[in-house]
Enzyme design. Sequence first.
Site, short mmCIF file in Angstrom:
data_model
loop_
_atom_site.label_atom_id
_atom_site.label_comp_id
_atom_site.label_asym_id
_atom_site.label_seq_id
_atom_site.Cartn_x
_atom_site.Cartn_y
_atom_site.Cartn_z
N ASP A 1 0.83 -1.20 0.00
CA ASP A 1 0.00 0.00 0.00
C ASP A 1 0.87 1.25 0.00
O ASP A 1 1.72 1.43 0.88
CB ASP A 1 -0.90 0.00 1.24
CG ASP A 1 -1.85 1.19 1.25
OD1 ASP A 1 -2.94 1.08 0.66
OD2 ASP A 1 -1.50 2.24 1.84
N TYR B 1 2.47 9.97 -0.11
CA TYR B 1 3.55 9.42 0.71
C TYR B 1 4.92 9.79 0.15
O TYR B 1 5.92 9.75 0.88
CB TYR B 1 3.47 7.89 0.78
CG TYR B 1 2.22 7.33 1.42
CD1 TYR B 1 1.27 8.15 2.02
CD2 TYR B 1 1.98 5.96 1.41
CE1 TYR B 1 0.13 7.62 2.58
CE2 TYR B 1 0.85 5.42 1.99
CZ TYR B 1 -0.08 6.25 2.57
OH TYR B 1 -1.21 5.72 3.13
N LYS C 1 -2.92 5.81 -4.18
CA LYS C 1 -4.00 6.78 -3.99
C LYS C 1 -3.58 8.12 -4.56
O LYS C 1 -2.38 8.42 -4.59
CB LYS C 1 -4.32 6.94 -2.50
CG LYS C 1 -4.28 5.64 -1.71
CD LYS C 1 -4.39 5.88 -0.21
CE LYS C 1 -4.02 4.63 0.56
NZ LYS C 1 -2.58 4.37 0.61
N HIS D 1 -7.76 9.42 -2.33
CA HIS D 1 -7.16 9.38 -1.00
C HIS D 1 -8.06 10.01 0.08
O HIS D 1 -8.19 9.46 1.17
CB HIS D 1 -5.80 10.08 -1.01
CG HIS D 1 -4.88 9.64 0.07
ND1 HIS D 1 -3.52 9.71 0.00
CD2 HIS D 1 -5.13 9.08 1.28
CE1 HIS D 1 -2.97 9.23 1.09
NE2 HIS D 1 -3.94 8.85 1.89
N LEU E 1 -3.01 -0.89 13.98
CA LEU E 1 -2.50 -1.14 15.33
C LEU E 1 -2.59 0.12 16.19
O LEU E 1 -2.02 0.17 17.29
CB LEU E 1 -1.05 -1.62 15.26
CG LEU E 1 -0.83 -2.92 14.48
CD1 LEU E 1 0.65 -3.27 14.41
CD2 LEU E 1 -1.62 -4.07 15.09
N LYS F 1 2.26 -0.88 8.95
CA LYS F 1 3.55 -0.44 8.45
C LYS F 1 4.66 -1.01 9.32
O LYS F 1 4.59 -0.95 10.54
CB LYS F 1 3.62 1.10 8.45
CG LYS F 1 5.00 1.67 8.11
CD LYS F 1 5.75 2.11 9.35
CE LYS F 1 7.14 2.63 9.02
NZ LYS F 1 7.92 2.97 10.24
N SER F 2 5.67 -1.58 8.70
CA SER F 2 6.85 -2.01 9.43
C SER F 2 8.02 -2.13 8.46
O SER F 2 7.89 -2.69 7.38
CB SER F 2 6.64 -3.35 10.13
OG SER F 2 7.82 -3.71 10.83
N ARG G 1 9.44 -7.88 12.58
CA ARG G 1 8.06 -7.44 12.80
C ARG G 1 7.20 -7.74 11.58
O ARG G 1 6.03 -8.13 11.72
CB ARG G 1 8.06 -5.94 13.09
CG ARG G 1 6.70 -5.38 13.51
CD ARG G 1 6.22 -5.96 14.82
NE ARG G 1 7.19 -5.80 15.87
CZ ARG G 1 7.38 -4.67 16.56
NH1 ARG G 1 6.67 -3.59 16.28
NH2 ARG G 1 8.27 -4.62 17.53
N ASN H 1 3.80 -9.94 11.81
CA ASN H 1 2.50 -9.39 11.42
C ASN H 1 1.78 -10.26 10.40
O ASN H 1 0.54 -10.25 10.33
CB ASN H 1 2.69 -7.98 10.84
CG ASN H 1 3.05 -6.95 11.91
OD1 ASN H 1 2.93 -7.21 13.10
ND2 ASN H 1 3.48 -5.78 11.47
#
Length: 281
Positions: free
Chosen positions: A52, A57, A82, A115, A196, A237-238, A243, A247
């Site tokens: 994503d 961004y 987006k 977006h 999260l 996001k990581s 992690r 996830n």
Amino acid sequence: MTTHAPVAAAPTVTLANGVKMPMLGLGTWPMNDTQAADAVSNALGIGYRLIDTAENYGNEVGVGEGIRRSHVPRDQVFVTTKFNKRWHSVDGAKVACEASLKRLGLDYIDLLLIHWPNPDQDRYVDAFRGLVKLLDAGVVRAIGTSNFKPAHLQKLFDAGMVPHVNQIQLDPMHTRSDIVTIHQARGIVTEAWSPLGRDSALLKTPVIVDISNRIGRTEAQVVLRWHVQQGIIPTPKSSAATRQAENLRVFDFTLTAADMAAISALDRPDPKMMDADVFGH
């Protein structure tokens, strides 16, 4: 280079037009291009298949580089991006799509989203008409919205259009049941950003910690399982390989009905939550 053993890829959900979308993905905000390239390449190597990103961004170039670096076949990667409010018109959606394709280095986008609705300029219905044209042209495989509230969605419905996906801020403290109920009635898939929570408070709540300790899973895994068990697609996001792998490992256990209810009971009003009637880019 992938530093962890692959994890079984997430199962998929079928969108209203028959396209299959992975049930868990990698969010990339607020990574820069370099960070995104590394994170995406590693995530795809581990087993992620949904990535994503967004024009806003500023990391679509890095996301595209990460996809190429991973050597995962393009048709196995589901790419979501987006576009911003300046492109809210029929023709603008096409311009935004072409710009994202160029930055990503791809020849099609799996899911393209508006977006933010930006109702003050009131052009998102035309922007969605532009998305429909892109879908018909085969440049995108699925279309949708992000941060649309019930009133924004209703204007699309009134115009005879239904998004395949609406991506919204959603977590156990923000269950957004009013929007999710509409999604379910209309066959719209719910996708969650910041699944999260936007800080560490959610993962430190006694309910989450207690369930985590009892079943031997991380607090993040408990919350992500809460999402996917409801058919909601989370995009945590990581950039950390460990992690990322953790996830993705949420499809081999189930939370009890009591656990699900206890987690959902964390929902509460949040006056600080970004309001799509006044915020947007």
